[in-house]
Scaffold this active site. Structure first.
Site, PDB file in Angstrom:
ATOM      1  N   HIS A   1      78.390 131.303  59.853  1.00 24.04           N
ATOM      2  CA  HIS A   1      77.978 131.773  58.877  1.00 24.04           C
ATOM      3  C   HIS A   1      76.590 132.106  58.975  1.00 24.04           C
ATOM      4  CE1 HIS A   1      80.339 129.818  55.994  1.00 24.04           C
ATOM      5  NE2 HIS A   1      81.118 129.499  57.156  1.00 24.04           N
TER       6      HIS A   1
ATOM      7  N   ASP B   1      68.887 136.473  58.229  1.00 27.38           N
ATOM      8  CA  ASP B   1      69.892 135.899  57.148  1.00 27.38           C
ATOM      9  C   ASP B   1      70.730 135.889  57.891  1.00 27.38           C
ATOM     10  OD1 ASP B   1      70.268 133.743  55.812  1.00 27.38           O
ATOM     11  OD2 ASP B   1      68.728 134.119  53.427  1.00 27.38           O
TER      12      ASP B   1
HETATM   13  P1  ADQ Z   1      71.956 129.281  54.150  1.00 28.84           P
HETATM   14  O1  ADQ Z   1      70.891 129.306  55.122  1.00 28.84           O
HETATM   15  O2  ADQ Z   1      71.832 127.881  53.144  1.00 28.84           O
HETATM   16  O3  ADQ Z   1      73.375 128.713  54.479  1.00 28.84           O
HETATM   17  P2  ADQ Z   1      71.693 131.138  51.774  1.00 28.84           P
HETATM   18  O4  ADQ Z   1      73.012 132.080  51.889  1.00 28.84           O
HETATM   19  O5  ADQ Z   1      70.732 131.472  50.511  1.00 28.84           O
HETATM   20  O6  ADQ Z   1      71.848 130.194  52.677  1.00 28.84           O
HETATM   21  O7  ADQ Z   1      72.320 129.785  50.152  1.00 28.84           O
HETATM   22  C1  ADQ Z   1      73.640 129.394  49.759  1.00 28.84           C
HETATM   23  C2  ADQ Z   1      73.654 128.652  49.067  1.00 28.84           C
HETATM   24  O8  ADQ Z   1      72.537 127.875  49.042  1.00 28.84           O
HETATM   25  C3  ADQ Z   1      73.671 129.889  47.651  1.00 28.84           C
HETATM   26  O9  ADQ Z   1      74.741 129.027  47.305  1.00 28.84           O
HETATM   27  C4  ADQ Z   1      72.917 129.429  47.480  1.00 28.84           C
HETATM   28  O10 ADQ Z   1      72.224 129.478  45.682  1.00 28.84           O
HETATM   29  C5  ADQ Z   1      71.996 127.769  47.475  1.00 28.84           C
HETATM   30  N1  ADQ Z   1      70.610 127.605  47.716  1.00 28.84           N
HETATM   31  C6  ADQ Z   1      69.533 128.485  48.779  1.00 28.84           C
HETATM   32  N2  ADQ Z   1      68.470 127.629  47.468  1.00 28.84           N
HETATM   33  C7  ADQ Z   1      68.476 126.878  47.492  1.00 28.84           C
HETATM   34  C8  ADQ Z   1      67.638 125.648  46.683  1.00 28.84           C
HETATM   35  N3  ADQ Z   1      66.344 125.849  47.145  1.00 28.84           N
HETATM   36  N4  ADQ Z   1      68.091 124.901  45.231  1.00 28.84           N
HETATM   37  C9  ADQ Z   1      69.351 125.253  45.147  1.00 28.84           C
HETATM   38  N5  ADQ Z   1      70.290 125.044  45.676  1.00 28.84           N
HETATM   39  C10 ADQ Z   1      69.425 127.490  46.418  1.00 28.84           C
HETATM   40  C11 ADQ Z   1      73.718 129.970  55.854  1.00 28.84           C
HETATM   41  C12 ADQ Z   1      73.203 130.996  56.105  1.00 28.84           C
HETATM   42  C13 ADQ Z   1      73.377 132.555  55.381  1.00 28.84           C
HETATM   43  C14 ADQ Z   1      74.609 132.175  54.801  1.00 28.84           C
HETATM   44  C15 ADQ Z   1      75.020 130.666  54.216  1.00 28.84           C
HETATM   45  C16 ADQ Z   1      76.643 131.347  53.881  1.00 28.84           C
HETATM   46  O11 ADQ Z   1      72.152 130.363  56.521  1.00 28.84           O
HETATM   47  O12 ADQ Z   1      72.665 133.582  55.848  1.00 28.84           O
HETATM   48  O13 ADQ Z   1      74.654 133.696  53.774  1.00 28.84           O
HETATM   49  O14 ADQ Z   1      75.300 130.308  54.856  1.00 28.84           O
HETATM   50  O15 ADQ Z   1      77.576 131.738  54.871  1.00 28.84           O
END
Ligand code: ADQ
Length: 480
Positions: free
Chosen positions: A155, A363
């Site tokens: 991911h 990211d």
């Molecule tokens: P994350 O680093 O967690 O995930 P992201 O893709 O931005 O990053 O978010 C994943 C989920 O968490 C999204 O559905 C988002 O809405 C939710 N989320 C993020 N911040 C939040 C907050 N403050 N409050 C509530 N919900 C929140 C990892 C990788 C990413 C990749 C994902 C999926 O780092 O690059 O996109 O996995 O593969």
């Protein structure tokens, strides 16, 4: 149809419904549909020994929750996964805290997980392993005699060979990836980085554009950009609860626009640079005073890892200093929220914001960028300002793409976003929405499973490669 076995660091809540959206729910639907297993850590640290497996049968799915001891959490999860692999794979060598005990703990937990998972497997299962915590899992499963098709999806980003080579375990890590049948990445760059490594550091044989072999093993390396449930998220965004509606009405009455950022509090997300860019915007455009606010939601994660405490301090100081400089009795430019906000609130908050400001330093994908687009009103959409170092930028070219290290440039792009004519906003948004609707979570899932199910094409002769550890001239035993 083969059963599906999902393995992820944390076991999912299989009772969640599709209404709440999110990636885990999409995967849970797939495993429910096919029957199978979801295996992962239960999230707790259980004394010295780790306690017993907790198995729950939900429909045709076994949910297997594995406990970890305090030592395992410290070495495997906080240690190797989040103090070595996370910073290394996000190009932050300066934050890597390498300790031999961490790698030993990482291998130990992966080996234990393999042994615990084994009794739940059937011969023609498809096994899908998720993320950087579990890279060596397939190798341990293979040693236990597993012949099933095993796929891996990363991911987060995968770094270029020179960066990866800074880790003392780079050869073992890559060799462990080659125990899978399919290795999936978010972007072309990530998949390309592994191929480059194989070309530069290992005597791997390229059998086809995306197929490599090393010794007896053969692996398909491919990109599967992850998507969201765009329609589901859009529907959620249209249903603002009372709090969000009142906030929106108040801002409309005052003629105030909102820039929004939503992230986990993580040094990879570029939060200080983002706040500085907003401060710069206010400094360069005094006419925006009282007419624009920046809402940043960033609840803390992984607080036991030192680098996370540092970023939190830095951010609080910055928000305080920018607010101190620009605030008035009736206007606070930055609202920085550290509390967790539910997805039901996040979706309408994204819809009610005129700029989505998503600027990670690095990211894997960044799903918030896609959620921002899905949440918009197509008649009057907001503008996405997106870092060129988010995996999402490879697909979302109609966003305003920025360099997150260039604070001045970001301030200029923010201004452009705030002043963009309706027609241009609509045009950019329509193209972005069309893309994320076609490449949604279901498409991602289907593409990965199709690759995992696909039969091997005939081998192009016997492979000539040597194990990586040997190719590197190290004395370490290969993992597989
Ligand atoms: P994350 O680093 O967690 O995930 P992201 O893709 O931005 O990053 O978010 C994943 C989920 O968490 C999204 O559905 C988002 O809405 C939710 N989320 C993020 N911040 C939040 C907050 N403050 N409050 C509530 N919900 C929140 C990892 C990788 C990413 C990749 C994902 C999926 O780092 O690059 O996109 O996995 O593969």
């Amino acid at each position: 149809m083969s059963r599906l076995v999902i393995v992820s660091n944390r076991v999912a809540d299989l009772r969640a419904t599709t209404q709440t959206g999110g990636l885990a729910v999409g995967l849970a639907d797939a495993v429910r549909e096919r029957g199978g297993v979801w295996f992962g850590w239960n999230g707790e640290r259980d004394g010295v020994t780790g306690g017993d497996l907790h198995v729950e049968r939900i429909g045709r799915v076994d949910r297997v929750a594995a406990p970890l001891s305090a030592q395992d959490v410290s070495d495997y999860y906080l240690g190797y996964a989040n103090s070595v692999l996370w910073p290394l794979f996000h190009y932050r060598l300066d934050l890597v805290d390498y300790r031999p005990a961490f790698f030993a703990g990482y291998r130990r937990v992966n080996e234990t997980f393999a042994r615990q998972l084994l009794p739940f497997l059937k011969p023609d299962d498809l096994i899908w392993v998720h993320d950087y915590h579990l890279i060596p899992l397939a190798g341990f499963l293979r040693r236990l005699g597993c012949r099933q098709r095993i796929g891996f999806f990363l991911h987060i980003p995968f770094p270029p060979p020179d960066l990866l080579a800074a880790s003392p375990n780079h050869a073992e890590l890559v060799e462990a990836l080659l125990d899978y049948d399919v290795v999936g990445f978010q972007t072309r760059t990530d998949a390309g980085n592994l191929k480059l490594y194989l070309g530069e550091h290992a005597s791997a044989v390229q059998l086809a554009r995306n197929r490599f072999s090393l010794g007896e093993r053969s692996v398909v390396i491919y990109r599967f950009p992850i998507g969201i449930d765009a329609a589901g998220f859009a529907a959620m965004a249209r249903e603002a609860d009372e709090d969000v509606q009142i906030d929106l009405m108040r801002r409309r009455a005052l003629g105030r626009r909102q820039i929004i950022g939503i992230d986990r509090l993580d040094y990879s997300k570029g939060l200080p640079e983002r706040m500085k860019a907003f401060g710069q915007l206010l400094a360069q455009h005094p006419e925006l005073e009282k007419s624009v606010t920046f809402l940043q939601i960033a609840p803390p994660t992984r607080e036991e890892v030192g680098a996370y405490a540092d970023i939190r301090m830095e951010l609080e100081t910055l928000a305080g200093s920018i607010n101190g400089r620009f605030s008035d009795f009736n206007w606070t430019p930055i609202r920085y929220i550290r509390r967790t906000v539910s997805r039901r609130k996040l979706a309408p908050l994204l819809r009610g914001s005129q700029v989505g400001f998503i600027t990670p330093l690095r990211d894997g994908m960044n799903l918030v960028a896609k959620e921002y687009v899905a949440a918009q009103d197509p008649e009057d959409p907001g503008v996405l300002v997106l870092s060129k170092f988010a995996g999402a930028a490879e697909e979302m070219r109609q966003a305003l793409i920025v360099n997150p290290y260039d604070v001045d440039g970001m301030a200029r792009r923010l201004h452009r976003a705030l002043t963009m004519p309706l027609k241009e906003r609509q045009r950019r948004h329509a193209a972005l929405l069309d893309h994320i609707a076609r490449h949604d979570a279901r498409a991602w899932l289907g593409a990965f499973l199709a690759a995992l199910e696909a039969r091997d094409p005939p081998r192009a002769g016997r492979a000539r490669g040597r194990p990586l550890a040997a190719a590197e001239g190290t004395s370490r035993a290969p993992l597989g």
